[in-house]
Design a protein around this motif. Structure first.
Motif, mmCIF file in Angstrom:
data_model
loop_
_atom_site.group_PDB
_atom_site.id
_atom_site.type_symbol
_atom_site.label_atom_id
_atom_site.label_comp_id
_atom_site.label_asym_id
_atom_site.label_seq_id
_atom_site.Cartn_x
_atom_site.Cartn_y
_atom_site.Cartn_z
ATOM 1 N N HIS A 190 0.827 -1.206 0.000
ATOM 2 C CA HIS A 190 0.000 0.000 0.000
ATOM 3 C C HIS A 190 0.862 1.257 0.000
ATOM 4 O O HIS A 190 1.963 1.289 0.551
ATOM 5 N N LEU A 191 0.316 2.293 -0.614
ATOM 6 C CA LEU A 191 0.871 3.631 -0.512
ATOM 7 C C LEU A 191 -0.058 4.450 0.371
ATOM 8 O O LEU A 191 -1.281 4.275 0.336
ATOM 9 N N GLY A 192 0.523 5.342 1.155
ATOM 10 C CA GLY A 192 -0.301 6.146 2.030
ATOM 11 C C GLY A 192 0.455 7.345 2.561
ATOM 12 O O GLY A 192 1.653 7.517 2.319
ATOM 13 N N VAL A 193 -0.288 8.170 3.273
ATOM 14 C CA VAL A 193 0.289 9.377 3.865
ATOM 15 C C VAL A 193 0.667 9.071 5.309
ATOM 16 O O VAL A 193 -0.184 8.650 6.109
ATOM 17 N N GLN A 194 1.934 9.267 5.626
ATOM 18 C CA GLN A 194 2.431 9.023 6.975
ATOM 19 C C GLN A 194 2.350 10.317 7.783
ATOM 20 O O GLN A 194 2.953 11.336 7.448
ATOM 21 N N ASP A 200 -2.350 6.638 6.565
ATOM 22 C CA ASP A 200 -3.631 6.669 5.851
ATOM 23 C C ASP A 200 -3.413 6.191 4.425
ATOM 24 O O ASP A 200 -2.736 6.850 3.629
ATOM 25 N N THR A 201 -3.994 5.039 4.100
ATOM 26 C CA THR A 201 -3.785 4.469 2.770
ATOM 27 C C THR A 201 -4.438 5.340 1.701
ATOM 28 O O THR A 201 -5.480 5.973 1.927
ATOM 29 N N ILE A 202 -3.825 5.356 0.536
ATOM 30 C CA ILE A 202 -4.342 6.082 -0.622
ATOM 31 C C ILE A 202 -5.129 5.099 -1.476
ATOM 32 O O ILE A 202 -4.602 4.038 -1.841
ATOM 33 N N PRO A 203 -6.395 5.395 -1.786
ATOM 34 C CA PRO A 203 -7.181 4.473 -2.614
ATOM 35 C C PRO A 203 -6.454 4.133 -3.916
ATOM 36 O O PRO A 203 -5.801 4.996 -4.518
ATOM 37 N N ALA A 204 -6.574 2.877 -4.327
ATOM 38 C CA ALA A 204 -5.834 2.402 -5.490
ATOM 39 C C ALA A 204 -6.162 3.186 -6.747
ATOM 40 O O ALA A 204 -5.319 3.353 -7.626
ATOM 41 N N GLU A 205 -7.390 3.670 -6.850
ATOM 42 C CA GLU A 205 -7.815 4.345 -8.082
ATOM 43 C C GLU A 205 -7.407 5.818 -8.115
ATOM 44 O O GLU A 205 -7.594 6.483 -9.143
ATOM 45 N N ARG A 206 -6.847 6.350 -7.025
ATOM 46 C CA ARG A 206 -6.527 7.773 -6.984
ATOM 47 C C ARG A 206 -5.161 8.038 -7.630
ATOM 48 O O ARG A 206 -4.156 7.439 -7.231
#
Length: 284
Positions: A190-194, A200-206
């Motif tokens: 997952h990619l997200g904001v730390q 907080d994970t970033i939705p895959a479609e964003r």
């Protein structure tokens, strides 16, 4: 004795309503390709015109449709070579004709399935001055290396070209620093904001657009996976060349893929169920 093909799908070179540009999944109104342009009912276009318009809308300004016959002597030699190889093969096998836009599943002398197929769009020039891309379906002998139900597409880098007006960059290993002091990072798949201890994970479609830059998601993350594009099933023949279903039936029976062979959902399901891993694939 030859058995008759027991499952057929026919697809003429239909003329589609202009509404199909916005909703390619809608049913098309069939019209013969032989109708002269000036005699066509107002508002109808051929599938070739529709596909060319679609490619231009995404920035491909010189669509080069896959041919329906050899273009030169070298092309003819290759076509004859692999067609003969397909005809000489025995056992259960998949055969694809680029020119005919057809796929056959054959067992010995019995044809189990004949299906209309979409093939590669040929050599095109990418959007915004990007160089030439060869999206032809390659001829030759391949093998079904793996199969998967409900597959997700992991697009190559070229998928992201032209999706953003600004710069395009690879996702940096150290993440992306943001103006508020947080950072976009990778954690496993997952990619997200730390934010401190919070992730907080970033939705895959964003899309990953920060500071006017679009970042390409790393391989192995859910952000690099796109659902539905490959339909319900896929057969992997290696080097990115798949036989798969689709959520966009317009390109089935036409030149609209990036090199893969695309089938209607019921046809790919039949091939998936009846072509085990190790099945040879002949493309000519």
């Amino acid at each position: 004795m030859f058995s008759q093909v027991h499952r057929f799908r026919t697809l003429g070179m239909a003329a589609l309503a202009a509404l199909g540009l916005a909703a390619p999944g809608l049913a098309a109104q069939a019209q013969p390709d032989t109708v002269p342009v000036d005699e066509r009912p107002s508002g109808l276009v051929t599938r070739e015109e529709l596909m060319a318009d679609r490619l231009r809308r995404i920035g491909v300004d010189n669509p080069d449709p896959a041919p329906t016959a050899p273009r030169n002597r070298a092309d003819s030699v290759e076509w004859i070579r692999w067609r003969r190889a397909a005809n000489a093969a025995t056992g259960r096998r998949i055969v694809v004709s680029i020119y005919d836009r057809k796929l056959w599943l054959i067992d010995g002398r019995d044809t189990l399935l004949e299906a209309v197929a979409g093939v590669g769009m040929g050599v095109v020039r990418g959007p915004k001055g990007i160089g030439m891309r060869d999206f032809s379906t390659p001829r030759g002998r391949r093998t079904v290396l793996a199969k998967q139900a409900d597959p997700k597409w992991t697009p190559p880098d070229w998928h992201y070209e032209g999706l953003h007006d600004g710069p395009l960059r690879q996702f940096p290993a150290g993440g992306i620093p943001l103006e508020d002091g947080t950072r976009v990072v990778r954690r496993g798949q997952h990619l997200g904001v730390q934010r401190g201890a919070q992730f907080d994970t970033i939705p895959a479609e964003r899309p990953l657009v920060y500071g006017g830059v679009m970042y390409i998601p790393p391989f192995g993350t859910v952000n690099r996976q796109i659902p539905d594009v490959l339909g319900k099933f896929k057969l992997d023949t290696g080097d990115g060349i798949l036989i798969h279903g689709t959520n966009d039936p317009l390109a089935v029976g036409f030149w609209g893929t990036h090199g893969c062979v695309r089938l209607f959902d019921d046809d790919i399901e039949f091939v998936f169920d009846n072509a085990p891993v190790g099945t040879p694939v002949f493309i000519y």
